[in-house]
Design an enzyme around this catalytic site. Structure first.
Site, PDB file in Angstrom:
ATOM      1  N   CYS A 288       0.821  -1.373  -0.078  1.00  0.00           N
ATOM      2  CA  CYS A 288      -0.012  -0.039   0.208  1.00  0.00           C
ATOM      3  C   CYS A 288       0.797   1.290   0.014  1.00  0.00           C
ATOM      4  O   CYS A 288       0.390   2.375  -0.383  1.00  0.00           O
ATOM      5  CB  CYS A 288      -1.000  -0.173   1.200  1.00  0.00           C
TER       6      CYS A 288
ATOM      7  N   HIS B 125      -3.527   6.656  -0.402  1.00  0.00           N
ATOM      8  CA  HIS B 125      -3.922   5.439  -0.869  1.00  0.00           C
ATOM      9  C   HIS B 125      -5.340   5.254  -0.639  1.00  0.00           C
ATOM     10  O   HIS B 125      -5.918   5.627   0.209  1.00  0.00           O
ATOM     11  CB  HIS B 125      -3.105   4.462  -0.011  1.00  0.00           C
TER      12      HIS B 125
ATOM     13  N   ASN C 136      -9.593  -1.378  -4.286  1.00  0.00           N
ATOM     14  CA  ASN C 136      -8.287  -0.974  -3.545  1.00  0.00           C
ATOM     15  C   ASN C 136      -7.130  -1.729  -4.498  1.00  0.00           C
ATOM     16  O   ASN C 136      -7.269  -3.123  -4.279  1.00  0.00           O
ATOM     17  CB  ASN C 136      -8.349  -1.371  -2.285  1.00  0.00           C
TER      18      ASN C 136
END
Length: 324
Positions: free
Chosen positions: A114, A251, A281
């Protein structure tokens, strides 16, 4: 001359997992409920014959074609992924050959999720600063879907597959400034695929340990704690104030977390980016994809000062400031 981002492109697989599909798989979960919890409507997922190198290749080819970049001009390839084609050999080496990048170019993989794009900018800037490379192809590519149990709604509703390709080099306008980077490996087991490496080779049978595990509440608490501190640190390191920032790109973890962070950090809505409706995501690729989408939507423009923050698996985090 500055060291900065010259161009970004991204690629998403054609196969789509929609909220309609998920609502059908999980009785009691409606399309609206899934969207309200995640901020996502569609996720792109790799098919059975599609792997990290395939997504990365498509993103890089798009970068080359849309920005008149010649493979022969690339002198270093950095690939961030946690789902490589192979543990041995390095997937970046496969891409060097497939993209027809010169054999004189360096290439390696880095295993980070991430926060990967922020770390990638730091590594690329360092390589250019030390005269090791001039034109770096930074690729983030992930196929987390191959780790996900389709019956585990806490992760299957969030993650999507995708890749982004970024060219980093010296130029007159764009700039990568100073960084704030951090790690808390004591939280490694909060987001993990237990059997993904040599430590747990298993019996050859598919078990629960072959699937992605995420402790959502712990990841949330970690994020809420480290992100505001990292923002303060990176502003101080760059001798800037909150008001000097034109736009914030975090993020894209999930809609609920991003909205909570925005409010906690007192960031105005018009300066903050959330758009994961049709991507989900994508782990290491969320920030470069978000930058592309923000430019397309007219929310960032040439010369803007943008604060980037990545956080998650590791546990790891990183922030930097760029001039677009």
């Amino acid at each position: 001359m500055n060291i900065g981002i010259k161009a970004i492109e991204y690629y998403l697989p054609q196969k789509i997992l929609s909220n309609s599909d998920l609502a059908e798989a999980f009785p009691g979960w409606t399309e609206e409920k899934i969207f309200n919890k995640t901020g996502i409507v569609n996720r792109h997922v790799a098919n059975d014959e599609e792997y990290v190198s395939d997504l990365a290749y498509c993103a890089a080819k798009k970068l080359f074609e849309n920005h008149s970049i010649e493979p022969k001009d690339i002198d270093f390839v950095i690939l961030f992924t946690q789902s490589p084609d192979y543990n041995v050999p390095t997937t970046a080496c496969i891409l060097q050959d497939r993209l027809e990048i010169p054999k004189s170019a360096g290439a390696f993989d880095i295993n980070l999720g991430c926060s990967a794009f922020i770390y990638g900018l730091a590594v690329a800037k360092s390589l250019i600063n030390t005269n090791i490379a001039k034109n770096i192809l930074l690729i983030t590519s992930e196929t987390y879907s191959k780790y996900i149990d389709p019956k585990e709604k806490s992760v299957v509703t969030i993650f999507g597959d995708g890749a982004a390709a970024t060219l980093i080099s010296c130029n007159e306008v764009s700039q990568i400034k100073e960084f704030d980077l951090g790690t808390d490996g004591s939280g490694a087991e909060q987001l993990i695929v237990p059997s993904s490496g040599i430590r747990s080779k298993g019996t050859g049978k598919v078990t629960q340990d072959d699937n992605l595990y995420m402790n959502g509440p712990e990841i949330f608490n970690f994020t809420i704690d480290v992100v505001p501190k990292s923002i303060d640190n990176v502003l101080k390191k760059n001798n800037l104030t909150f008001n000097d920032i034109d736009f914030f790109v975090f993020h894209q973890a999930n809609g609920y977390m991003l909205n909570h962070l925005r409010k906690k950090c007192n960031i105005p809505e018009d300066k903050f980016f959330i758009n994961m409706i049709d991507t989900g995501n994508t782990v290491s690729s969320t920030i470069p994809i978000a930058l592309c989408l923000a430019e397309k939507e007219g929310r960032i423009k040439r010369g803007d000062t943008i604060l980037l923050v990545g956080f998650g698996v590791g546990l790891s985090w990183g922030s930097t400031i760029i001039v677009w």
